[in-house]
Design an enzyme around this catalytic site. Structure first.
Site: not given
Length: 658
Positions: A228-229, A233, A451-452
């Site tokens: 898993g990533p 856990g 831009h935003e």
């Protein structure tokens, strides 16, 4: 070094060393005895180099010249001393006693006056206490030998320290948890991960009630691989298995097998499995197993690569199941399962592969319950709300959010951790620290605002883009502005959805082109993101009509070591053209959308320049509600009264790759 009885080798060796080096201390420091008349004869013959007179005991030591020593024989004592070669004599050649010191000095002076060529010198000193000298020397040697024993012999069993590694370099570094060292972590401490917990609980049941399964002819699984990533856990789940199983648990990392000496890794693997079999039933947990389990034969690297392969070969042999009567289960964790050796992954070694994925919404709420139990919370904090604001967060990310919120609350002198502290914590973790004191030119600030605003406008006006929650032009970290979105948690992505995401990502540069007629370098991260998305559409997902239903993605990882491309130069040219075509088409689409809504873009940018931070309500006021998003309209996520506060935030600019 053996376990059959006391080993006498080291005590005998230490005793011999002590005898060789300490023997001169207990021997006499005086030379052969002569009378006073013999001394005068030696002085008259010019054979005395120096006379050392002791004032307090009426004794003197005589040291001969080199010529006189050469004439004399070695002496009966030196000839019978077997250690004379190790301890060459540095003491006096003769010693004598005198009655009256005044009479001695007068006779010595008369002899030198009668023969001026005599070069004998006379010095005076006080006699040393031989007992004190011996005790002092013994203490020094005891200290030296004590350090020698501590660093070489005593620590050789534990494997620690420079000396210990000499004798225990091939010993396993696994940390053992048994009935003496109880692990406090249980499955109750692992929130979420229902499917993974169910499978590892079955492993615990195998060890506790093995007869229940073996009586029907079944065999206990040899290995369980957690994939898993990072931060999901996997290691915590292994600790919970150790706490629940109540059997010996050997824990170590894959890098613990790696050493600069040849053959050490394989020796440690053998020692680890020997210890586990001796304490059967037992569990072996190898964290980050990809350090030694990487597929063999990748690249032509020699040296360390060969040693790693030897370690892997020994691990494969130990896990091959020659002894089926030993209840030893191997658990391992990695986030690089694609690069593991196929022989390691086959049935009979790692029989089960458990995927530990990023937590879903209800699992994130459970994880918040675990971490918030240790924090003093305000009554208004809603765990369901926090879980909704953290899509894509792993368990480690959520733990970091809770800890950062507590630190922010303490920094602001709050009595408890409030909802706003959590929102600020997510802001801080995702975007970095605010830099309100950073000097920005008004012209640059205006460009950043447009831009935003371009990102926000297009993400609001296209159907499949993630709706915006918050936009700010306050510098954070390395960025001059940032936008937060509420990405949809989906498992599949269509071509239209990817087109809309690319269009929204290019909205910033399109807004600069529409308003100022020029573009800047501020769209670097946007261009990097859309390039990767377009490249994935063409070469990975087969979403391009011209290239067709072809994927050049290699899940085995073998392409990392290949210098060639899996397609021709003509196909490479076609891929480049199609990637550029996708990006330019969406950029043209973004320009068209912003041109049609130029007045709304100007209004949004003006409000952003005025407030520096705007929220979803501001976009609804200018653009109206999104017609194709009824859920968000009926159940708004935010309800902000103070537009200068930080509001609700989420992972910024989240894309399919993220």
């Amino acid at each position: 070094m053996n376990n059959k009885g006391f080993n006498w080798f080291f005590p005998i060796a230490i005793a011999v060393i002590l005898f060789i080096f300490l023997q001169p201390m207990f021997s006499s420091s005086e030379g052969p005895k002569i009378d006073e008349e013999k001394f005068y004869e030696l002085v008259e013959a010019g054979k005395v180099q120096e006379v050392l007179v002791y004032n307090d005991v009426n004794k003197a030591d005589v040291f001969l010249t080199k010529e006189a020593k050469a004439e004399l024989s070695a002496g009966a004592k030196k000839q019978s001393d077997p250690f004379a070669a190790f301890n060459p004599s540095t003491g006096p050649d003769y010693s004598f006693s005198f009655g009256d010191k005044t009479f001695l000095l007068e006779n010595y002076r008369e002899i030198k006056q009668a023969n001026p060529a005599i070069k004998t010198s006379m010095d005076y000193t006080t006699a040393k206490n031989p007992i004190t000298e011996i005790l002092f020397s013994v203490l020094i040697w005891v200290a030296v030998l004590g350090l020698f024993y501590f660093f070489l012999f005593r620590r050789m069993g534990g494997g620690g320290g420079p000396g210990g590694q000499i004798f225990s370099i091939g010993k396993s570094k696994a940390k053992l948890f048994d009935e003496k060292d109880k692990v406090q972590v249980t499955f109750k401490d692992v929130a979420g991960l229902e499917g993974a917990k169910e499978e590892v609980q079955e492993v615990v049941d195998f060890l506790k009630n093995s007869d229940k399964y073996t009586r029907l002819g079944g065999k206990i699984p040899k290995g369980v691989l957690l994939v898993g990533p990072p931060g999901t856990g996997k290691t915590l789940l292994a600790k919970a298995v150790a706490g629940e199983a109540k059997v010996p648990f050997f824990s170590l990392s894959g890098s613990d097998f790696v050493e600069m000496f040849v053959g050490v890794g394989a020796s440690r693997v053998r020692d680890l499995f020997a210890q586990a079999k001796a304490k059967s039933p037992a569990i072996i947990f190898i964290d980050e197993i990809d350090a030694i389990g990487r597929a063999r034969g990748r690249g032509n690297i020699t040296g360390g690569n060969d040693e790693r392969e030897n370690t892997l070969n020994q691990l494969l042999t130990e896990m091959d199941g020659f002894g089926t009567d030993t209840n030893v289960i191997v658990m391992a964790a990695t986030n690089r399962a694609d690069i593991l050796d196929k022989a390691l992954m086959r049935a009979g070694r790692f029989d089960r592969s458990i995927y530990v994925d990023l937590p879903e919404l209800h699992e994130r709420r459970q994880i918040f319950d675990v971490h918030l139990s240790k924090i003093k919370l305000d009554e208004n904090v809603d765990r369901e709300f926090l879980a909704k604001q953290t899509p894509g967060f792993s368990g480690a990310d959520i733990a970091n959010v809770c800890n950062e919120a507590a630190l922010i609350a303490a920094r602001n002198n709050h009595d408890s951790v409030t909802k706003q502290d959590f929102l600020d914590a997510v802001d801080r973790i995702i975007g970095g620290l605010e830099k309100r004191n950073k000097a920005i030119k008004p012209s640059e600030k205006k460009r950043v605002a447009y831009h935003e605003a371009g990102h926000a406008a297009i993400s609001w006006l296209v159907e499949h883009a993630a709706p915006l929650l918050k936009v700010t032009i306050v510098p954070r970290g390395r960025s001059l502005g940032a936008a937060w979105y509420l990405p949809e948690e989906r498992s599949l992505t269509t071509t239209e959805q990817m087109f809309d995401e690319i269009c929204a990502t290019l909205g910033g540069r399109a807004a600069e082109q529409t308003v100022f007629g020029t573009i800047s370098t501020g769209a670097l991260s946007d261009l990097e993101r859309v390039t990767k998305q377009a490249q994935a559409m063409v070469t990975v997902y087969g979403l391009n009509e011209k290239v067709g239903n072809i994927s050049y993605y290699d899940s085995s990882g073998q392409s990392e070591y290949s210098f060639g491309k899996p397609y021709s130069e003509q196909t490479a040219k076609t891929i480049d053209e199609e990637i550029s075509k996708i990006i330019e088409n969406q950029y043209t689409r973004a320009l068209q959308i912003l041109s049609e809504n130029r007045d709304k873009l100007d209004a949004l940018a003006g409000k952003l320049l005025e407030k520096e931070v705007i929220f979803r309500e501001d976009l609804e006021e200018i653009f109206g509600k999104r017609a194709w998003d009824p859920e968000l309209t009926e159940h708004p996520v935010t309800s902000i009264e103070d537009p200068t506060s930080h509001g609700n935030v989420l992972n910024p600019d989240q894309t399919l790759e993220q």
